[in-house]
Write a protein that holds these residues in place. Sequence first.
Motif, short mmCIF file in Angstrom:
data_model
loop_
_atom_site.label_atom_id
_atom_site.label_comp_id
_atom_site.label_asym_id
_atom_site.label_seq_id
_atom_site.Cartn_x
_atom_site.Cartn_y
_atom_site.Cartn_z
N ASP A 231 151.14 29.81 30.73
CA ASP A 231 150.51 30.05 32.02
C ASP A 231 149.64 31.31 31.93
N ASP B 201 148.15 32.81 34.42
CA ASP B 201 148.17 33.62 35.64
C ASP B 201 149.45 34.42 35.81
N SER B 202 150.37 34.32 34.87
CA SER B 202 151.62 35.05 35.01
C SER B 202 152.03 35.67 33.68
N TYR C 210 156.33 37.25 36.52
CA TYR C 210 155.54 37.83 37.60
C TYR C 210 154.13 37.25 37.56
N ASN C 211 153.62 36.92 38.72
CA ASN C 211 152.21 36.59 38.81
C ASN C 211 151.42 37.85 38.50
N LYS C 212 150.31 37.72 37.84
CA LYS C 212 149.56 38.90 37.42
C LYS C 212 149.01 39.72 38.59
#
Length: 245
Positions: free
Chosen positions: A88, A90-91, A116-118
Amino acid sequence: MKTKKLLGLAIALMCLAACKKENPVIEPTEPPPVEKPDPLELLRDSVSYVLDGKLMVQTETLGRGLINAKTNVKLDSLVKQKEYISGDQDSVMFGRFFKFTDGNRNGITLSFVKKYNKNQAQPASNQTSLFMPLNKLDLFSVGERKFALDFSRNNSQNGVVFELSGDNYGLQTNGYSSLVYHALLKPELQKQSKFEITNLQKLKSGKYLLEAKFNASVYRGDGTNIKKIESGFMRVKINPESIYF
């Protein structure tokens, strides 16, 4: 004659008064109170647990650090037995690890990991590309944690990870990293296990005292050679002002 006597007495009194001014009487005062050190600040980082009926106490820290890894990893292709993977974008899998030893052969590494999402993270510093969450203490909030069985493999699960060294080298709570040659571990392996952060307390120094209790199954990365960890207890001091705590 009387006048001379009175004049002499007056001069004597004036001299006495001057002496008193030059040599004032110092009244005894109590010494300022000495601030006693906080006994919690003096506690050593340590881990203890029972394995194979033997109490293991490990108070020497070999290191602590920060973990960043791809999340939700999947296999894209296998070429000449080499695995090509993607994750992924985005994380990030963020974590902290604490490594202990008894000063001889035996030791344990305990890791706390969470996705964690970025947009919930930030660069750890200007000198590194590593990310860390905006809320630095979120990873250590009081409460129970599951065991991240797919850590270093799919990295889809939040939780804790144990890795033993020394006489019990190769025993761990997660599986092998290969997506091709080893099956994903089943949650039943940790059905009777529990990890709970019981205390996160701010100290006068600004550091935090973290305490946890646990029991767990440890095994080879394929889920074989199972052993039980009982009566586990962990205590560490963490410093949110430091990148590596």
